[in-house]
Write a protein that holds these residues in place. Structure first.
Motif, PDB file in Angstrom:
ATOM      1  N   SER A  63       0.925  -1.192  -0.083  1.00 18.07           N
ATOM      2  CA  SER A  63      -0.171  -0.163  -0.342  1.00 18.07           C
ATOM      3  C   SER A  63       0.782   1.079   0.230  1.00 18.07           C
ATOM      4  O   SER A  63       0.504   2.326  -0.371  1.00 18.07           O
ATOM      5  N   GLU A  64       2.311   1.371   0.460  1.00 19.97           N
ATOM      6  CA  GLU A  64       3.398   2.302   0.648  1.00 19.97           C
ATOM      7  C   GLU A  64       4.482   2.553  -0.868  1.00 19.97           C
ATOM      8  O   GLU A  64       5.069   3.450  -1.015  1.00 19.97           O
ATOM      9  N   PHE A  65       3.743   1.532  -1.665  1.00 25.70           N
ATOM     10  CA  PHE A  65       5.049   0.871  -3.009  1.00 25.70           C
ATOM     11  C   PHE A  65       6.076   1.077  -2.348  1.00 25.70           C
ATOM     12  O   PHE A  65       7.133   1.440  -3.075  1.00 25.70           O
ATOM     13  N   SER A  66       6.124   0.103  -1.239  1.00 21.75           N
ATOM     14  CA  SER A  66       7.795  -0.071  -1.363  1.00 21.75           C
ATOM     15  C   SER A  66       7.583  -1.819  -0.938  1.00 21.75           C
ATOM     16  O   SER A  66       8.650  -1.954  -0.074  1.00 21.75           O
ATOM     17  N   GLU A  67       7.318  -2.828  -1.202  1.00 14.15           N
ATOM     18  CA  GLU A  67       7.295  -3.610  -1.739  1.00 14.15           C
ATOM     19  C   GLU A  67       8.487  -4.443  -0.933  1.00 14.15           C
ATOM     20  O   GLU A  67       9.176  -5.612  -1.107  1.00 14.15           O
ATOM     21  N   GLU A  68       9.373  -3.679  -1.799  1.00 18.05           N
ATOM     22  CA  GLU A  68      10.541  -4.005  -3.044  1.00 18.05           C
ATOM     23  C   GLU A  68      11.031  -4.357  -2.007  1.00 18.05           C
ATOM     24  O   GLU A  68      12.426  -5.197  -1.728  1.00 18.05           O
ATOM     25  N   ASN A  69      11.097  -3.758  -0.870  1.00 19.07           N
ATOM     26  CA  ASN A  69      12.809  -4.008   0.201  1.00 19.07           C
ATOM     27  C   ASN A  69      12.305  -5.291   1.076  1.00 19.07           C
ATOM     28  O   ASN A  69      12.989  -5.872   1.918  1.00 19.07           O
ATOM     29  N   LEU A  70      10.771  -5.519   1.664  1.00 20.47           N
ATOM     30  CA  LEU A  70      10.867  -6.953   1.818  1.00 20.47           C
ATOM     31  C   LEU A  70      10.884  -8.424   0.814  1.00 20.47           C
ATOM     32  O   LEU A  70      11.788  -8.913   1.288  1.00 20.47           O
ATOM     33  N   ASP A  71      10.710  -8.158   0.200  1.00 19.76           N
ATOM     34  CA  ASP A  71      11.281  -9.032  -1.133  1.00 19.76           C
ATOM     35  C   ASP A  71      12.553  -9.237  -0.875  1.00 19.76           C
ATOM     36  O   ASP A  71      12.809 -10.408  -1.272  1.00 19.76           O
ATOM     37  N   PHE A  72      13.191  -7.855  -1.416  1.00 23.79           N
ATOM     38  CA  PHE A  72      14.657  -7.630  -1.413  1.00 23.79           C
ATOM     39  C   PHE A  72      15.576  -8.767   0.349  1.00 23.79           C
ATOM     40  O   PHE A  72      16.419  -9.531   0.163  1.00 23.79           O
ATOM     41  N   GLN A  87      24.559 -19.981  -5.287  1.00 27.97           N
ATOM     42  CA  GLN A  87      24.554 -19.012  -5.164  1.00 27.97           C
ATOM     43  C   GLN A  87      25.197 -18.272  -6.023  1.00 27.97           C
ATOM     44  O   GLN A  87      24.552 -16.981  -5.970  1.00 27.97           O
ATOM     45  N   LYS A  88      25.594 -18.420  -7.278  1.00 31.08           N
ATOM     46  CA  LYS A  88      26.281 -17.818  -8.207  1.00 31.08           C
ATOM     47  C   LYS A  88      25.373 -17.206  -8.943  1.00 31.08           C
ATOM     48  O   LYS A  88      25.355 -15.978  -8.865  1.00 31.08           O
ATOM     49  N   ILE A  89      24.456 -18.241  -8.956  1.00 26.21           N
ATOM     50  CA  ILE A  89      22.527 -17.987  -9.385  1.00 26.21           C
ATOM     51  C   ILE A  89      21.916 -17.214  -8.778  1.00 26.21           C
ATOM     52  O   ILE A  89      21.126 -16.205  -9.894  1.00 26.21           O
ATOM     53  N   LYS A  90      22.097 -17.357  -7.929  1.00 25.69           N
ATOM     54  CA  LYS A  90      20.518 -16.337  -7.115  1.00 25.69           C
ATOM     55  C   LYS A  90      21.166 -15.044  -6.948  1.00 25.69           C
ATOM     56  O   LYS A  90      20.465 -14.586  -6.308  1.00 25.69           O
ATOM     57  N   SER A  91      22.800 -14.984  -6.920  1.00 24.41           N
ATOM     58  CA  SER A  91      23.664 -13.663  -6.524  1.00 24.41           C
ATOM     59  C   SER A  91      22.932 -12.262  -7.892  1.00 24.41           C
ATOM     60  O   SER A  91      22.704 -12.062  -7.608  1.00 24.41           O
ATOM     61  N   SER A  92      23.296 -13.476  -9.009  1.00 31.40           N
ATOM     62  CA  SER A  92      22.598 -12.625  -9.790  1.00 31.40           C
ATOM     63  C   SER A  92      21.647 -12.152 -10.382  1.00 31.40           C
ATOM     64  O   SER A  92      20.925 -11.002 -10.573  1.00 31.40           O
ATOM     65  N   SER A  93      20.644 -13.792  -9.899  1.00 27.77           N
ATOM     66  CA  SER A  93      19.270 -12.954  -9.813  1.00 27.77           C
ATOM     67  C   SER A  93      18.363 -11.515  -8.624  1.00 27.77           C
ATOM     68  O   SER A  93      18.154 -10.767  -9.031  1.00 27.77           O
ATOM     69  N   ILE A  94      19.329 -11.914  -7.794  1.00 25.34           N
ATOM     70  CA  ILE A  94      19.559 -10.901  -6.721  1.00 25.34           C
ATOM     71  C   ILE A  94      19.729  -9.669  -7.177  1.00 25.34           C
ATOM     72  O   ILE A  94      19.316  -7.822  -7.198  1.00 25.34           O
ATOM     73  N   TYR A  95      20.854  -9.398  -7.263  1.00 14.98           N
ATOM     74  CA  TYR A  95      21.230  -8.176  -8.308  1.00 14.98           C
ATOM     75  C   TYR A  95      20.634  -7.649  -9.737  1.00 14.98           C
ATOM     76  O   TYR A  95      20.005  -6.375  -9.470  1.00 14.98           O
ATOM     77  N   ASN A  96      20.185  -8.392 -10.201  1.00 18.08           N
ATOM     78  CA  ASN A  96      19.247  -7.711 -11.379  1.00 18.08           C
ATOM     79  C   ASN A  96      18.029  -7.357 -11.227  1.00 18.08           C
ATOM     80  O   ASN A  96      17.485  -6.678 -11.415  1.00 18.08           O
ATOM     81  N   ARG A 114      26.264  -0.618  -2.786  1.00 23.54           N
ATOM     82  CA  ARG A 114      25.812  -1.129  -4.232  1.00 23.54           C
ATOM     83  C   ARG A 114      27.468  -1.097  -5.180  1.00 23.54           C
ATOM     84  O   ARG A 114      27.273  -2.146  -5.752  1.00 23.54           O
ATOM     85  N   GLU A 115      28.077  -0.227  -5.535  1.00 19.61           N
ATOM     86  CA  GLU A 115      28.991  -0.916  -5.717  1.00 19.61           C
ATOM     87  C   GLU A 115      30.124  -1.790  -5.504  1.00 19.61           C
ATOM     88  O   GLU A 115      30.787  -2.650  -5.678  1.00 19.61           O
ATOM     89  N   ALA A 116      30.520  -1.881  -3.921  1.00 18.55           N
ATOM     90  CA  ALA A 116      30.858  -3.104  -3.047  1.00 18.55           C
ATOM     91  C   ALA A 116      30.519  -4.188  -3.398  1.00 18.55           C
ATOM     92  O   ALA A 116      30.595  -5.496  -3.463  1.00 18.55           O
ATOM     93  N   LEU A 117      28.368  -4.510  -3.404  1.00 19.11           N
ATOM     94  CA  LEU A 117      28.323  -5.078  -3.962  1.00 19.11           C
ATOM     95  C   LEU A 117      28.274  -5.915  -5.683  1.00 19.11           C
ATOM     96  O   LEU A 117      28.669  -7.021  -6.247  1.00 19.11           O
ATOM     97  N   LEU A 118      28.558  -4.799  -6.350  1.00 17.71           N
ATOM     98  CA  LEU A 118      28.830  -5.629  -8.018  1.00 17.71           C
ATOM     99  C   LEU A 118      30.167  -5.701  -8.521  1.00 17.71           C
ATOM    100  O   LEU A 118      30.521  -6.867  -8.916  1.00 17.71           O
ATOM    101  N   SER A 119      31.117  -5.457  -6.908  1.00 21.81           N
ATOM    102  CA  SER A 119      32.558  -5.527  -7.106  1.00 21.81           C
ATOM    103  C   SER A 119      32.461  -7.462  -6.935  1.00 21.81           C
ATOM    104  O   SER A 119      33.809  -8.039  -6.457  1.00 21.81           O
ATOM    105  N   VAL A 120      31.284  -7.997  -6.128  1.00 17.60           N
ATOM    106  CA  VAL A 120      31.400  -9.687  -5.512  1.00 17.60           C
ATOM    107  C   VAL A 120      30.768 -10.430  -5.603  1.00 17.60           C
ATOM    108  O   VAL A 120      30.856 -11.218  -5.896  1.00 17.60           O
ATOM    109  N   THR A 121      29.704 -10.011  -7.298  1.00 18.65           N
ATOM    110  CA  THR A 121      28.927 -10.625  -7.816  1.00 18.65           C
ATOM    111  C   THR A 121      30.101 -11.722  -8.602  1.00 18.65           C
ATOM    112  O   THR A 121      28.999 -12.664  -9.308  1.00 18.65           O
TER     113      THR A 121
END
Length: 161
Positions: A63-72, A87-96, A114-121
């Motif tokens: 209802s607040e248009f922020s459901e993505e936080n819980l999904d993440f 983990q590699k497949i799920k990591s890529s999916s989460i990133y995308n 965000r940059e730290a995540l990009l460097s370890v995906t």
């Protein structure tokens, strides 16, 4: 013409002040004593481990248009308990899905995280999303959850227990 509060007898003013104090205490007690399985519903963690609580919180976030936080947050929980072969497949999916600036459910993370995540995906491990997940959890706990407690969604949750 109104003469203001000073024109009222002091006994009326005293009673009004007492009533105001009592009402504020009642409101405070009401907010502290929303129960879930015998525990006060005071923290997000307690809510997230209960299926009906999770559903109610999801409805509120939608209802607040922020459901993505819980999904993440849930995707990170699933990732953390996944076998290392997945983990590699799920990591890529989460990133995308959540991290990429063009992601359909982009979460609000600071540039450093965000940059730290990009460097370890490319070589993910069980802790890859811990910092980002904690930031989103803190955001929900400090921002969304207090509003949820004041919403009709919380009242439905409390009645369900």
């Amino acid at each position: 013409m109104c003469k203001g509060l000073s024109s009222l007898p002091s006994s009326c003013l005293g009673r009004a002040k007492d009533l105001r104090v009592k009402l504020s205490h009642l409101a405070e007690a009401h907010n502290k004593h929303k129960f879930q399985d015998g525990k006060a519903l005071q923290d997000l963690e307690t809510l997230l481990i209960n299926k009906s609580g999770l559903q109610a919180f999801r409805g509120f976030l939608r209802s607040e248009f922020s459901e993505e936080n819980l999904d993440f947050w849930l995707a990170c929980e699933d990732y953390r308990v996944s076998p290392s072969t997945m983990q590699k497949i799920k990591s890529s999916s989460i990133y995308n899905q959540f991290i990429n600036p063009d992601a359909p459910q982009e979460v609000n993370l600071d540039a450093e995280t965000r940059e730290a995540l990009l460097s370890v995906t490319e070589s993910p491990c069980a802790e890859t999303f811990n910092q980002a997940q904690q930031r989103i959890y803190n955001l929900m706990a400090k921002d969304s959850f207090p509003r949820f407690l004041r919403s009709p969604h919380a009242m439905i949750t409390i009645k369900a227990f």
